[in-house]
Design an enzyme around this catalytic site. Structure first.
Site, PDB file in Angstrom:
ATOM      1  N   GLY A  27      32.109  50.813  31.713  1.00  0.00           N
ATOM      2  CA  GLY A  27      33.288  50.731  30.860  1.00  0.00           C
ATOM      3  C   GLY A  27      33.867  52.048  30.406  1.00  0.00           C
ATOM      4  N   HIS A  68      43.821  51.332  39.012  1.00  0.00           N
ATOM      5  CA  HIS A  68      43.291  51.304  40.380  1.00  0.00           C
ATOM      6  C   HIS A  68      43.120  52.740  40.871  1.00  0.00           C
ATOM      7  CE1 HIS A  68      42.480  49.718  44.350  1.00  0.00           C
ATOM      8  NE2 HIS A  68      43.300  50.636  44.848  1.00  0.00           N
ATOM      9  N   THR A 127      49.548  41.110  39.404  1.00  0.00           N
ATOM     10  CA  THR A 127      50.219  39.935  39.968  1.00  0.00           C
ATOM     11  C   THR A 127      49.205  39.189  40.821  1.00  0.00           C
ATOM     12  OG1 THR A 127      50.965  41.112  41.944  1.00  0.00           O
ATOM     13  CG2 THR A 127      52.450  41.145  40.029  1.00  0.00           C
ATOM     14  N   LEU A 170      46.740  41.118  45.198  1.00  0.00           N
ATOM     15  CA  LEU A 170      45.810  42.170  44.788  1.00  0.00           C
ATOM     16  C   LEU A 170      46.453  43.560  44.843  1.00  0.00           C
ATOM     17  CD1 LEU A 170      42.800  42.761  44.039  1.00  0.00           C
ATOM     18  CD2 LEU A 170      42.433  43.183  46.466  1.00  0.00           C
TER      19      LEU A 170
END
Length: 188
Positions: free
Chosen positions: A12, A109, A141, A144
């Site tokens: 995290g 990402h 969305t 991917l």
């Protein structure tokens, strides 16, 4: 004040960057950190930071994604988030889950989308001979790693880079980019 739930699968570090950023005049506050892995180190970190946590072990659902997501939705909905942030959440969410949070779910990402959706992004950038790599914050969305891009940060790909060294430099940029994009998104 916007309420933010954060989904993680591991340590995290991006979640920590987000939680630390949501202070002072920030237009949002963290209300939940949830994980698909009860042993995720980030859950303990979030609890130590004073954020409520929840875990729903995806392995107990033996591939039944709909049942897993229904269980995961319970603590998320109880926290009443305005924004849902994926921060190293390593499960692909179904279109029906994504649609529920359409327009208010973000992801970070580790590539310069639309290049290299999915996994192994750093090695793919090195193998392609790219001069630069980086990270992207985008809206989630049903497709991917394909939602509207909210921000990107770049780093050079060095001749001596391995996937690990490139990953470390990109991660440092992620920790700056994601909080900045969340602040801008929450200010809308």
């Amino acid at each position: 004040m916007k309420r933010v739930a954060i989904l993680i699968s591991g340590g995290g570090s991006n979640m920590v960057a987000l939680v630390k950023s949501m202070t002072g005049d920030h237009p949002a506050r963290p209300v939940l950190v949830a994980s698909n892995d009860p042993a995720a180190g980030g859950l303990r970190t979030a609890a130590d930071m004073g954020v409520a946590t929840a875990a729903v072990d995806h392995r107990l659902f033996k591939g039944d994604r709909a049942a897993f997501e229904a269980a995961l939705l319970e603590p998320i909905l109880q926290s009443r988030p305005d924004i849902l942030c994926l921060a190293g959440f390593m499960r692909v969410l179904t279109p029906s889950f994504v649609e529920r949070f359409e327009g208010r779910m973000l992801n970070i990402h580790p590539s310069l989308l639309p290049k290299y959706p999915g996994l192994h992004t750093h090695q793919r950038a090195i193998d392609a001979g790219d001069a630069e790599a980086g990270c992207t914050v985008h809206e989630v969305t049903a497709i991917l790693d394909n939602g509207p891009i909210l921000g990107q940060a770049t780093v050079p790909v060095l001749p001596t880079d391995t996937a690990e060294t490139l990953s470390a430099r990109v991660l440092a940029e992620e920790h700056k980019l994601y909080p900045a994009c969340l602040r801008a998104f929450a200010s809308r």
